[in-house]
Motif scaffolding. Sequence first.
Motif, PDB file in Angstrom:
ATOM      1  N   UNK A 129      10.530  -4.160 -11.318  1.00  0.00           N
ATOM      2  CA  UNK A 129      10.689  -2.869 -11.289  1.00  0.00           C
ATOM      3  C   UNK A 129       9.521  -2.015 -11.578  1.00  0.00           C
ATOM      4  N   UNK A 130       8.392  -2.475 -12.378  1.00  0.00           N
ATOM      5  CA  UNK A 130       7.448  -1.627 -12.470  1.00  0.00           C
ATOM      6  C   UNK A 130       6.303  -1.739 -11.559  1.00  0.00           C
ATOM      7  N   UNK A 131       6.533  -2.251 -10.390  1.00  0.00           N
ATOM      8  CA  UNK A 131       5.480  -2.471  -9.326  1.00  0.00           C
ATOM      9  C   UNK A 131       5.577  -1.256  -8.697  1.00  0.00           C
TER      10      UNK A 131
ATOM     11  N   UNK B 288       0.851  -4.499  -4.880  1.00  0.00           N
ATOM     12  CA  UNK B 288       1.727  -5.066  -4.031  1.00  0.00           C
ATOM     13  C   UNK B 288       2.722  -4.188  -3.420  1.00  0.00           C
ATOM     14  N   UNK B 289       3.047  -4.153  -1.839  1.00  0.00           N
ATOM     15  CA  UNK B 289       3.689  -3.450  -1.308  1.00  0.00           C
ATOM     16  C   UNK B 289       4.961  -4.291  -0.794  1.00  0.00           C
TER      17      UNK B 289
ATOM     18  N   UNK C 244      -1.451  -6.800  -1.656  1.00  0.00           N
ATOM     19  CA  UNK C 244      -0.702  -5.860  -1.330  1.00  0.00           C
ATOM     20  C   UNK C 244       0.324  -6.315  -0.312  1.00  0.00           C
ATOM     21  N   UNK C 245       0.188  -7.573   0.121  1.00  0.00           N
ATOM     22  CA  UNK C 245       1.443  -8.163   0.721  1.00  0.00           C
ATOM     23  C   UNK C 245       1.365  -9.599   0.620  1.00  0.00           C
ATOM     24  N   UNK C 246       2.599 -10.246   0.126  1.00  0.00           N
ATOM     25  CA  UNK C 246       2.972 -11.685   0.159  1.00  0.00           C
ATOM     26  C   UNK C 246       3.620 -12.023   0.895  1.00  0.00           C
ATOM     27  N   UNK C 247       3.731 -12.737   1.979  1.00  0.00           N
ATOM     28  CA  UNK C 247       4.814 -13.120   2.855  1.00  0.00           C
ATOM     29  C   UNK C 247       4.682 -14.787   2.897  1.00  0.00           C
TER      30      UNK C 247
END
Length: 120
Positions: free
Chosen positions: A101-103, A82-83, A60-63
């Motif tokens: 764009x499809x996420x 993924x947010x 959900x998060x990649x930082x």
Amino acid sequence: GQIPSELSFCINLSHLSLASNALTGSLPENLPTTLIKLILYQNYLSGSIPMDIWASEALEEINIHNNALSGSMPSDMKLYNIKTIELGGNELTGSIPSEIGILAKLDRVDLHDNFLKGSI
């Protein structure tokens, strides 16, 4: 030090936060598929982002901002949950794939200070 590759054996690991350390080397391959949050910003990590991260359906998060990561963002990412994608302050090249764009759940993208080109 480096991120230990043995983390791949932590099959229930959902959050990995190693931000603001002095970690070096590359991101390990085969991180647990259970990861929801991958927080590795402000280290000295280099190399490309492994394909298994781009293909993680649980993340959900990649930082991973403010490292020295290189390579490009693939067009076949499978980050369906993924947010947040924060990859600013690296050395990424190429273009931002239109497939981003499809996420459907994506609500934050930060790609500042890279070497990306092309249209958005």
